[in-house]
Design an enzyme around this catalytic site. Structure first.
Site, PDB file in Angstrom:
ATOM      1  N   ASN A  65      29.167  32.166  69.237  1.00  0.00           N
ATOM      2  CA  ASN A  65      29.378  32.582  67.855  1.00  0.00           C
ATOM      3  C   ASN A  65      30.509  31.723  67.306  1.00  0.00           C
ATOM      4  OD1 ASN A  65      29.929  33.783  65.440  1.00  0.00           O
ATOM      5  ND2 ASN A  65      30.133  35.865  66.245  1.00  0.00           N
ATOM      6  N   THR A  97      26.235  34.977  58.667  1.00  0.00           N
ATOM      7  CA  THR A  97      26.295  35.515  57.300  1.00  0.00           C
ATOM      8  C   THR A  97      27.015  34.577  56.335  1.00  0.00           C
ATOM      9  OG1 THR A  97      28.287  36.696  57.963  1.00  0.00           O
ATOM     10  CG2 THR A  97      26.228  37.918  58.045  1.00  0.00           C
ATOM     11  N   SER A 132      22.456  39.204  66.839  1.00  0.00           N
ATOM     12  CA  SER A 132      23.673  39.776  67.405  1.00  0.00           C
ATOM     13  C   SER A 132      24.376  40.683  66.392  1.00  0.00           C
ATOM     14  CB  SER A 132      24.622  38.649  67.820  1.00  0.00           C
ATOM     15  OG  SER A 132      25.825  39.188  68.326  1.00  0.00           O
ATOM     16  N   LEU A 171      34.288  41.996  64.676  1.00  0.00           N
ATOM     17  CA  LEU A 171      34.006  41.842  66.118  1.00  0.00           C
ATOM     18  C   LEU A 171      34.590  42.980  66.968  1.00  0.00           C
ATOM     19  CD1 LEU A 171      34.256  37.977  66.722  1.00  0.00           C
ATOM     20  CD2 LEU A 171      32.275  39.370  66.123  1.00  0.00           C
ATOM     21  N   CYS A 220      31.860  33.369  62.926  1.00  0.00           N
ATOM     22  CA  CYS A 220      32.036  34.695  62.341  1.00  0.00           C
ATOM     23  C   CYS A 220      33.020  34.638  61.188  1.00  0.00           C
ATOM     24  CB  CYS A 220      32.518  35.706  63.374  1.00  0.00           C
ATOM     25  SG  CYS A 220      32.561  37.361  62.675  1.00  0.00           S
ATOM     26  N   ASN A 266      29.133  42.735  55.221  1.00  0.00           N
ATOM     27  CA  ASN A 266      29.829  43.429  56.306  1.00  0.00           C
ATOM     28  C   ASN A 266      31.111  42.718  56.691  1.00  0.00           C
ATOM     29  OD1 ASN A 266      29.909  42.417  59.348  1.00  0.00           O
ATOM     30  ND2 ASN A 266      28.086  41.497  58.411  1.00  0.00           N
ATOM     31  N   GLY A 304      17.612  37.282  56.852  1.00  0.00           N
ATOM     32  CA  GLY A 304      16.697  38.008  55.971  1.00  0.00           C
ATOM     33  C   GLY A 304      15.309  38.226  56.518  1.00  0.00           C
TER      34      GLY A 304
HETATM   35  C1  FMN Z   1      26.619  44.640  60.626  1.00  0.00           C
HETATM   36  C2  FMN Z   1      26.470  43.218  61.125  1.00  0.00           C
HETATM   37  C3  FMN Z   1      27.150  42.831  62.276  1.00  0.00           C
HETATM   38  C4  FMN Z   1      27.015  41.530  62.758  1.00  0.00           C
HETATM   39  N1  FMN Z   1      27.671  41.162  63.903  1.00  0.00           N
HETATM   40  C5  FMN Z   1      27.491  39.928  64.402  1.00  0.00           C
HETATM   41  C6  FMN Z   1      28.090  39.563  65.626  1.00  0.00           C
HETATM   42  O1  FMN Z   1      28.760  40.354  66.297  1.00  0.00           O
HETATM   43  N2  FMN Z   1      27.891  38.301  66.076  1.00  0.00           N
HETATM   44  C7  FMN Z   1      27.122  37.393  65.382  1.00  0.00           C
HETATM   45  O2  FMN Z   1      26.955  36.258  65.850  1.00  0.00           O
HETATM   46  N3  FMN Z   1      26.521  37.724  64.235  1.00  0.00           N
HETATM   47  C8  FMN Z   1      26.689  38.966  63.728  1.00  0.00           C
HETATM   48  N4  FMN Z   1      26.069  39.309  62.567  1.00  0.00           N
HETATM   49  C9  FMN Z   1      25.214  38.315  61.880  1.00  0.00           C
HETATM   50  C10 FMN Z   1      23.755  38.484  62.299  1.00  0.00           C
HETATM   51  O3  FMN Z   1      23.590  38.296  63.672  1.00  0.00           O
HETATM   52  C11 FMN Z   1      22.862  37.467  61.537  1.00  0.00           C
HETATM   53  O4  FMN Z   1      23.198  36.159  61.925  1.00  0.00           O
HETATM   54  C12 FMN Z   1      23.013  37.578  60.026  1.00  0.00           C
HETATM   55  O5  FMN Z   1      23.191  38.928  59.639  1.00  0.00           O
HETATM   56  C13 FMN Z   1      21.812  36.996  59.285  1.00  0.00           C
HETATM   57  O6  FMN Z   1      20.622  37.651  59.635  1.00  0.00           O
HETATM   58  P1  FMN Z   1      20.031  38.898  58.794  1.00  0.00           P
HETATM   59  O7  FMN Z   1      20.037  38.485  57.355  1.00  0.00           O
HETATM   60  O8  FMN Z   1      18.673  39.103  59.342  1.00  0.00           O
HETATM   61  O9  FMN Z   1      20.936  40.058  59.032  1.00  0.00           O
HETATM   62  C14 FMN Z   1      26.197  40.599  62.065  1.00  0.00           C
HETATM   63  C15 FMN Z   1      25.507  41.000  60.910  1.00  0.00           C
HETATM   64  C16 FMN Z   1      25.635  42.299  60.448  1.00  0.00           C
HETATM   65  C17 FMN Z   1      24.872  42.712  59.223  1.00  0.00           C
END
Ligand code: FMN
Length: 315
Positions: A133, A198, A27, A79, A136, A75, A249
């Site tokens: 979620n 995150t 997401s 939202l 956040c 980041n 990751g």
């Molecule tokens: C730019 C950005 C925006 C994100 N927005 C959301 C979000 O709206 N809702 C959510 O549940 N997670 C959000 N996340 C978290 C990601 O969905 C994911 O759980 C997290 O980044 C870990 O995965 P990754 O390391 O592959 O990015 C966001 C992450 C990034 C980098």
């Protein structure tokens, strides 16, 4: 273009939701996909997971909203979204028309608002499942539900009574007790766990004595957090009996396979797609060969097959 090997069964079931394969975007990391996505065929994904939607529209946090860090991204988007009704009216028809089931990520300011949103979505058949979620880190109050097992239980229980299709509880790594929170979500009736969101972090411009982000703190993602996410997925998989959708990751087939072996039933590609936009399709393409190499013909056969350690101490 993904070519899925016919001899391998890539389908998985996430708490009652059948997916053609276990690969989706995380997401918020997919951009504005209603405008199209030039790097791959969206209909080949396992599911479509749009950016988190809140009840009312939100403008998000002040810029800058992202900053690169070592092997990662910090980041603080806050939202930014059009609100639930805006989403249902304009974006959902397009997303639902792509083909794979839509798993809609939702967030709310309190329990009542979550329940109100779940009630509305229960009447929207184009939403196949919801991802709560709970976690956040860039929104005031947005983190509480996934750091306290009691709050998590209470919320998921009420949403469960309201929403009849699968519920995924997305957890934060910013807690000492992610296993306790996952157990609370499962006991309350969640059909699956998404792990993880995150990691709360800070990037500083020391000359200006300021945070590099307009929202001050940010959420760390990308390869930098993969070992933490792997450890958490492994621990949750050994504590609950519901499927886990892993994020943290993941950018390559090897990453995906590591998460399956650790205990994930499906995986989400997040930040990885920013620097490798074809990553999701490369994983789908490569899965049949990786499964054959393991001597199995379905993803389900490798989930949670990590061999036990002699000692689980990290230091
Ligand atoms: C730019 C950005 C925006 C994100 N927005 C959301 C979000 O709206 N809702 C959510 O549940 N997670 C959000 N996340 C978290 C990601 O969905 C994911 O759980 C997290 O980044 C870990 O995965 P990754 O390391 O592959 O990015 C966001 C992450 C990034 C980098």
């Amino acid at each position: 273009m993904a070519q899925i090997g016919s001899e391998c069964d890539l389908s998985v079931n996430i708490g009652g939701l059948s997916l053609p394969n276990p690969v989706m975007f995380a997401s918020g990391t997919f951009g504005n996909i209603v405008d199209g996505y030039p790097f791959g065929n969206l209909s080949q994904l396992g599911a479509i997971v749009p950016k988190t939607v809140t009840f009312l529209p939100r403008t998000g946090n002040p810029v800058p909203r992202t900053v690169e860090t070592a092997s990662g991204l910090l980041n603080s988007i806050g939202l930014d979204n059009d609100g639930l009704m805006g989403f249902i009216g304009s974006r959902l028809p397009i997303l639902a028309g792509i083909g794979p089931p839509v798993i809609l990520s939702i967030a709310a300011k309190d329990e009542d608002e979550f329940v109100k949103m779940a009630g509305i979505l229960d009447e929207v058949p184009d939403v196949s499942a919801i991802e709560l979620n709970l976690s956040c880190p860039n929104v005031a109050g947005g983190i509480d539900f996934a750091t306290d097992p009691h709050k998590c239980y209470s919320l998921v229980r009420r949403v469960r009574e309201t929403f009849r299709r699968p519920i995924l509880a997305k957890l934060t790594p910013n807690t000492a007790d992610i296993v306790g929170v996952a157990q609370a979500a499962a006991e309350a009736g969640a059909d699956a766990i998404t792990a993880v969101n995150t990691l709360l972090g800070l990037a500083i411009d020391w000359r200006k004595r300021r945070s590099r982000l307009g929202g001050f703190f940010g959420g760390l993602s990308g390869p930098a957090i993969k070992p933490v996410a792997l450890r958490m997925v492994y621990q949750i998989a050994h504590a609950v009996n519901i499927p886990i959708v892993a994020a943290g990751g993941i950018v390559s087939l090897d990453d995906a396979m590591e998460f399956f072996v650790a205990g994930a039933m499906a995986i989400q590609v997040g930040t990885g797609s920013f620097f490798r936009p074809t990553a999701a399709w490369e994983i789908i393409d490569g899965l049949p060969h990786a499964l054959q190499e393991m001597g199995v013909c379905s993803v389900r056969e490798i989930v949670k097959t990590l061999r036990g350690p002699k000692s689980k101490q990290g230091c």
